[in-house]
Write a protein that holds these residues in place. Sequence first.
Motif, PDB file in Angstrom:
ATOM      1  N   LEU A 163      -3.019   3.960  -3.130  1.00  0.00           N
ATOM      2  CA  LEU A 163      -2.808   2.050  -4.098  1.00  0.00           C
ATOM      3  C   LEU A 163      -2.717   1.246  -2.952  1.00  0.00           C
ATOM      4  N   SER A 192      -1.941 -10.448 -10.588  1.00  0.00           N
ATOM      5  CA  SER A 192      -2.123  -9.329  -9.644  1.00  0.00           C
ATOM      6  C   SER A 192      -3.043  -7.661  -9.998  1.00  0.00           C
ATOM      7  N   THR A 226      -4.659  -3.829  -8.374  1.00  0.00           N
ATOM      8  CA  THR A 226      -4.358  -2.789  -7.995  1.00  0.00           C
ATOM      9  C   THR A 226      -5.966  -2.753  -7.907  1.00  0.00           C
ATOM     10  N   LEU A 242       4.490   0.095  -9.410  1.00  0.00           N
ATOM     11  CA  LEU A 242       4.425  -2.033  -9.797  1.00  0.00           C
ATOM     12  C   LEU A 242       4.777  -2.222  -9.845  1.00  0.00           C
ATOM     13  N   ARG A 268      -7.391   0.684  -5.402  1.00  0.00           N
ATOM     14  CA  ARG A 268      -6.898   2.917  -5.699  1.00  0.00           C
ATOM     15  C   ARG A 268      -8.506   3.067  -4.001  1.00  0.00           C
ATOM     16  N   TYR A 280      -1.201  -2.736  -4.178  1.00  0.00           N
ATOM     17  CA  TYR A 280      -1.143  -3.706  -5.010  1.00  0.00           C
ATOM     18  C   TYR A 280      -1.524  -5.576  -4.535  1.00  0.00           C
ATOM     19  N   THR A 281      -2.192  -6.160  -4.804  1.00  0.00           N
ATOM     20  CA  THR A 281      -2.148  -7.182  -4.627  1.00  0.00           C
ATOM     21  C   THR A 281      -1.139  -8.227  -5.069  1.00  0.00           C
ATOM     22  N   ILE A 282      -0.369  -9.451  -5.373  1.00  0.00           N
ATOM     23  CA  ILE A 282       0.512  -9.707  -5.978  1.00  0.00           C
ATOM     24  C   ILE A 282       0.295 -11.409  -5.798  1.00  0.00           C
ATOM     25  N   THR A 306       0.517  -0.884  -0.229  1.00  0.00           N
ATOM     26  CA  THR A 306       0.013   0.156  -0.013  1.00  0.00           C
ATOM     27  C   THR A 306       0.971   1.660   0.160  1.00  0.00           C
TER      28      THR A 306
END
Length: 197
Positions: free
Chosen positions: A171, A162, A164, A145, A166, A173-175, A134
């Motif tokens: 932001l 992945s 993304t 990213l 907001r 990101y979960t990967i 985050t």
Amino acid sequence: MDPCNNPKKTRRQSHMPQVGDETKEEKKLLHRNIERQRRQEMAILFASLRNQLPLKYIKGKRAMSDHVNGAVTFIKDTQTRIKELSARRDELKRETGEPTTSQTRSGSGSGSSRSEPATVMVQPCVSGFEVVVTSSASGLEAWPLSRVLEVLHEQGLEVISSLTARVNERLMYTIQVEVNSFGCFDLAWLQQKLIDA
């Protein structure tokens, strides 16, 4: 005998090439070719303009000047629509408590004076592990990213998915990363490597 009615003399004069006439003819031909090329280029540009315009602005109109007027009308309508949508966006932001565009530019509004630092979390999941980052959506604290993906790629890890999102100018990101041999991979070390990147 009348010299004007003598066809032999006239023919002889017309067949005699003069130096000034040749250069005039060459100039005329050059001018015609340049003008033809200009008209072709204009036709291509007008066709391109016509293809970019919505049908309602050129419907039933064939003249190029009508297409130009249609383009002008379309641009004015688009500018008006942008202003209306910007005002509507700002109104919706005010209703939700989010800073409007003018507030963000001036530096006022909630949370715009300070931004929270980025956080990185690496945790195990079913097929391997999950990286959750985050960060601020803009400014110096923003994490692209690509930075996270680059570190994972350098370690020879395969990204499965992945996502993304907001949320409130942040932001997330979960990967998800697939790992074949889980026992030999240190998640704390990877988390620190991502933070240091």
